[in-house]
Design a protein around this motif. Structure first.
Motif, PDB file in Angstrom:
ATOM      1  N   ILE A  31       0.911  -1.291  -0.005  1.00 30.80           N
ATOM      2  CA  ILE A  31      -0.027   0.026   0.121  1.00 30.80           C
ATOM      3  C   ILE A  31       0.866   1.342   0.040  1.00 30.80           C
ATOM      4  O   ILE A  31       1.603   1.474   0.731  1.00 30.80           O
ATOM      5  N   ILE A  32       0.768   2.136  -0.914  1.00 31.18           N
ATOM      6  CA  ILE A  32       1.455   3.307  -0.863  1.00 31.18           C
ATOM      7  C   ILE A  32       0.608   4.356   0.090  1.00 31.18           C
ATOM      8  O   ILE A  32      -0.476   4.790  -0.272  1.00 31.18           O
ATOM      9  N   ALA A  33       1.407   4.660   1.088  1.00 32.39           N
ATOM     10  CA  ALA A  33       0.601   5.334   2.040  1.00 32.39           C
ATOM     11  C   ALA A  33       0.106   6.623   1.892  1.00 32.39           C
ATOM     12  O   ALA A  33      -0.859   7.228   2.832  1.00 32.39           O
ATOM     13  N   ASP A  34       0.887   7.558   0.923  1.00 27.59           N
ATOM     14  CA  ASP A  34       0.106   8.736   0.751  1.00 27.59           C
ATOM     15  C   ASP A  34      -0.701   9.040  -0.393  1.00 27.59           C
ATOM     16  O   ASP A  34      -0.996  10.062  -0.833  1.00 27.59           O
ATOM     17  N   SER A  45       0.262  16.908  15.431  1.00 31.17           N
ATOM     18  CA  SER A  45       0.751  18.162  16.193  1.00 31.17           C
ATOM     19  C   SER A  45       1.830  17.552  16.962  1.00 31.17           C
ATOM     20  O   SER A  45       1.972  16.493  17.391  1.00 31.17           O
ATOM     21  N   ILE A  46       2.682  18.101  17.036  1.00 32.95           N
ATOM     22  CA  ILE A  46       4.056  17.963  17.945  1.00 32.95           C
ATOM     23  C   ILE A  46       4.761  19.159  18.757  1.00 32.95           C
ATOM     24  O   ILE A  46       4.211  20.349  18.237  1.00 32.95           O
ATOM     25  N   ASP A  47       5.425  19.332  19.306  1.00 36.87           N
ATOM     26  CA  ASP A  47       6.116  20.360  20.076  1.00 36.87           C
ATOM     27  C   ASP A  47       7.331  20.565  19.806  1.00 36.87           C
ATOM     28  O   ASP A  47       8.538  20.213  20.578  1.00 36.87           O
ATOM     29  N   GLY A  48       7.833  20.789  18.271  1.00 39.93           N
ATOM     30  CA  GLY A  48       9.329  21.036  18.023  1.00 39.93           C
ATOM     31  C   GLY A  48       9.637  22.268  17.841  1.00 39.93           C
ATOM     32  O   GLY A  48       8.990  23.407  18.059  1.00 39.93           O
ATOM     33  N   GLY A  49      11.212  22.456  17.652  1.00 36.57           N
ATOM     34  CA  GLY A  49      11.671  23.739  17.512  1.00 36.57           C
ATOM     35  C   GLY A  49      11.481  24.223  16.301  1.00 36.57           C
ATOM     36  O   GLY A  49      11.472  25.678  16.138  1.00 36.57           O
ATOM     37  N   HIS A  50      11.338  23.599  15.319  1.00 37.49           N
ATOM     38  CA  HIS A  50      10.949  23.709  13.984  1.00 37.49           C
ATOM     39  C   HIS A  50       9.571  23.755  13.511  1.00 37.49           C
ATOM     40  O   HIS A  50       8.915  24.572  12.788  1.00 37.49           O
ATOM     41  N   PHE A  51       8.808  22.666  13.836  1.00 42.41           N
ATOM     42  CA  PHE A  51       7.475  22.535  13.610  1.00 42.41           C
ATOM     43  C   PHE A  51       6.502  22.329  14.911  1.00 42.41           C
ATOM     44  O   PHE A  51       6.951  21.766  15.772  1.00 42.41           O
ATOM     45  N   LYS A  52       5.437  23.042  14.634  1.00 41.37           N
ATOM     46  CA  LYS A  52       4.453  22.655  15.639  1.00 41.37           C
ATOM     47  C   LYS A  52       3.417  21.502  15.227  1.00 41.37           C
ATOM     48  O   LYS A  52       2.498  20.990  15.863  1.00 41.37           O
ATOM     49  N   SER A  53       3.237  21.123  13.976  1.00 43.61           N
ATOM     50  CA  SER A  53       2.848  19.838  13.331  1.00 43.61           C
ATOM     51  C   SER A  53       3.368  19.630  12.146  1.00 43.61           C
ATOM     52  O   SER A  53       4.009  20.609  11.658  1.00 43.61           O
ATOM     53  N   VAL A  54       3.429  18.522  11.645  1.00 43.64           N
ATOM     54  CA  VAL A  54       3.927  17.625  10.760  1.00 43.64           C
ATOM     55  C   VAL A  54       3.078  17.179   9.901  1.00 43.64           C
ATOM     56  O   VAL A  54       2.105  16.838  10.326  1.00 43.64           O
ATOM     57  N   ARG A  55       3.208  16.546   8.557  1.00 38.05           N
ATOM     58  CA  ARG A  55       2.497  16.029   7.689  1.00 38.05           C
ATOM     59  C   ARG A  55       2.824  14.662   7.400  1.00 38.05           C
ATOM     60  O   ARG A  55       3.946  14.447   6.736  1.00 38.05           O
ATOM     61  N   ILE A  56       2.191  13.547   7.794  1.00 33.41           N
ATOM     62  CA  ILE A  56       2.437  12.403   7.721  1.00 33.41           C
ATOM     63  C   ILE A  56       1.293  11.526   7.078  1.00 33.41           C
ATOM     64  O   ILE A  56       0.101  11.904   6.938  1.00 33.41           O
ATOM     65  N   ALA A  57       1.698  10.637   6.053  1.00 38.56           N
ATOM     66  CA  ALA A  57       1.088   9.684   5.224  1.00 38.56           C
ATOM     67  C   ALA A  57      -0.160   9.386   5.979  1.00 38.56           C
ATOM     68  O   ALA A  57      -0.032   8.645   6.887  1.00 38.56           O
ATOM     69  N   ARG A  58      -1.446   9.498   5.473  1.00 42.86           N
ATOM     70  CA  ARG A  58      -2.545   8.931   6.165  1.00 42.86           C
ATOM     71  C   ARG A  58      -2.433   7.389   6.213  1.00 42.86           C
ATOM     72  O   ARG A  58      -2.821   6.851   7.286  1.00 42.86           O
ATOM     73  N   GLY A  59      -1.657   6.673   5.160  1.00 46.45           N
ATOM     74  CA  GLY A  59      -1.668   5.327   5.505  1.00 46.45           C
ATOM     75  C   GLY A  59      -0.800   5.021   6.695  1.00 46.45           C
ATOM     76  O   GLY A  59      -1.031   3.711   7.375  1.00 46.45           O
ATOM     77  N   ILE A  60       0.210   6.030   7.120  1.00 42.23           N
ATOM     78  CA  ILE A  60       0.637   5.520   8.596  1.00 42.23           C
ATOM     79  C   ILE A  60       0.117   6.022   9.720  1.00 42.23           C
ATOM     80  O   ILE A  60      -0.057   5.060  10.663  1.00 42.23           O
ATOM     81  N   THR A  61      -0.820   7.135   9.542  1.00 45.51           N
ATOM     82  CA  THR A  61      -1.564   7.382  10.767  1.00 45.51           C
ATOM     83  C   THR A  61      -2.649   6.609  11.080  1.00 45.51           C
ATOM     84  O   THR A  61      -3.203   6.573  12.223  1.00 45.51           O
ATOM     85  N   ASP A  62      -3.148   5.878  10.067  1.00 47.83           N
ATOM     86  CA  ASP A  62      -4.352   5.114  10.236  1.00 47.83           C
ATOM     87  C   ASP A  62      -3.967   3.549  10.820  1.00 47.83           C
ATOM     88  O   ASP A  62      -4.975   2.945  11.116  1.00 47.83           O
ATOM     89  N   ALA A  63      -2.741   3.358  10.483  1.00 48.01           N
ATOM     90  CA  ALA A  63      -2.114   1.918  10.905  1.00 48.01           C
ATOM     91  C   ALA A  63      -2.315   1.741  12.296  1.00 48.01           C
ATOM     92  O   ALA A  63      -2.241   2.903  13.321  1.00 48.01           O
ATOM     93  N   ASP A  64      -2.590   0.589  13.063  1.00 52.78           N
ATOM     94  CA  ASP A  64      -2.671   0.312  14.365  1.00 52.78           C
ATOM     95  C   ASP A  64      -1.058   0.065  14.708  1.00 52.78           C
ATOM     96  O   ASP A  64      -0.980  -0.067  16.159  1.00 52.78           O
ATOM     97  N   LEU A  87      11.950   6.970   9.231  1.00 54.32           N
ATOM     98  CA  LEU A  87      10.671   7.244   9.675  1.00 54.32           C
ATOM     99  C   LEU A  87      10.191   8.639   9.170  1.00 54.32           C
ATOM    100  O   LEU A  87       9.208   8.915   8.465  1.00 54.32           O
ATOM    101  N   ALA A  88      11.233   9.763   9.138  1.00 55.38           N
ATOM    102  CA  ALA A  88      11.161  10.935   8.764  1.00 55.38           C
ATOM    103  C   ALA A  88      10.723  11.240   7.003  1.00 55.38           C
ATOM    104  O   ALA A  88       9.575  11.672   6.789  1.00 55.38           O
ATOM    105  N   MET A  89      11.559  10.465   6.411  1.00 57.64           N
ATOM    106  CA  MET A  89      11.239  10.662   4.797  1.00 57.64           C
ATOM    107  C   MET A  89      10.211   9.524   4.267  1.00 57.64           C
ATOM    108  O   MET A  89       9.285   9.776   3.648  1.00 57.64           O
ATOM    109  N   GLY A  90      10.299   8.242   4.880  1.00 58.15           N
ATOM    110  CA  GLY A  90       9.550   7.235   4.435  1.00 58.15           C
ATOM    111  C   GLY A  90       8.011   7.576   4.757  1.00 58.15           C
ATOM    112  O   GLY A  90       7.163   6.790   4.115  1.00 58.15           O
ATOM    113  N   CYS A  91       7.593   8.203   5.891  1.00 58.29           N
ATOM    114  CA  CYS A  91       6.364   8.485   6.530  1.00 58.29           C
ATOM    115  C   CYS A  91       5.826   9.629   5.945  1.00 58.29           C
ATOM    116  O   CYS A  91       4.465  10.161   6.275  1.00 58.29           O
TER     117      CYS A  91
END
Length: 285
Positions: A31-34, A45-64, A87-91
């Protein structure tokens, strides 16, 4: 993000099958996750120094749960590629990959540039045009390094002290977003075989820089990357490879290839933002 056969799910599936990842071989669906065009993602949402939110492929966020399989190797911008980079590039969808690269600005050393045009043909954003010398339009350059890797005269470069730490920090923060919601239901397996000097995404390969070692497994991406880097550095570097120095056991092999990047920097930052710990205990099986 790059020129090649992974711009959409259909071409990506064909590429995967050609590389041996067909259902008949791996006995599971691919399955191509994006999504079909790489634009199916969720803001996390994250609490990072560069990002307060990041864009993650839905196939990843939907996984258990997730199993992260990583081939550890060198990388021109990151020093080395392990589980964190995977993780960073693949997701991340293409726009998320650009988020991570953004801020890096390629420069041209005009005294070395011969105007051959290789960089212009490889730029995925059409940010380079060549007249007598290569000229980079910084308003549309995303710092992907495609030009740097193909330049035969090494005339293209980054401001490594300024740009690379920022790139590594952005990758670590995207990794943090990728693992949100899994509640530690992630297994990391890293293969320390065919440890080549550059990323698997480049269109060429090169001789391994150290002998094959084996594989590692962990529930912590920072620990497994730290262990991988330590174990690789304990090996004697192979002659006839891209290693320019640091052949002796205990010396940093990836800085022996990419001398301007300290791959351990991302491990320190990842631990700082809570992605994992650099402490580990090796249990041999």
């Amino acid at each position: 993000m790059y020129i090649g056969s992974r711009h959409n799910a259909a071409d990506h599936l064909i590429t995967a099958i050609r590389h041996g990842f067909a259902y008949a071989v791996v006995d599971c669906p691919l399955i191509i996750a994006d999504g079909l065009k790489g634009n199916d993602y969720q803001e996390v949402s994250i609490d990072g120094g560069h990002f307060k939110s990041v864009r993650i492929a839905r196939g990843i966020t939907d996984a258990d749960a997730m199993v992260v399989l990583t081939h550890v190797k060198g990388h021109a911008l990151a020093g080395f590629g392990g589980a964190i980079k995977n993780l960073a590039m693949g997701c991340a969808p293409p726009v998320g990959k650009r988020d991570q690269h953004q801020g890096m600005q390629a420069e041209v050393n005009e005294s070395l540039c011969e105007g051959c045009g290789y960089c212009e043909t490889q730029c995925p954003f059409s940010a380079i045009h060549v007249e007598d010398k290569a000229v980079i339009d910084r308003s549309i350059c995303y710092g992907c390094s495609a030009c740097l890797q193909v330049c035969p005269r090494h005339a293209i470069y980054f401001n490594w002290e300024r740009d690379v730490p920022r790139f590594l920090e952005r990758m670590a923060e995207y990794s943090l977003g990728a693992v949100q919601g899994f509640k530690r239901k992630i297994l990391y397996i890293s293969f320390l075989t065919d440890i080549t000097p550059d990323c698997d995404c480049v269109t060429w390969s090169d001789s391994p820089i150290v002998p094959d070692i084996g594989f590692l497994a962990s529930a912590d991406p920072v620990a497994i990357d730290t262990a991988a880097l330590d174990i690789i550095n304990q090996e004697r570097g192979l002659t006839g490879s891209s290693l320019q120095c640091h052949h002796e056991p205990g010396e940093d092999k990836f800085t022996g290839v990419w001398g301007y990047v300290d791959g351990s920097y991302i491990l320190e930052y990842a631990e700082k933002i809570g992605l994992g710990t650099r402490s580990y205990t090796l249990v041999e099986i």
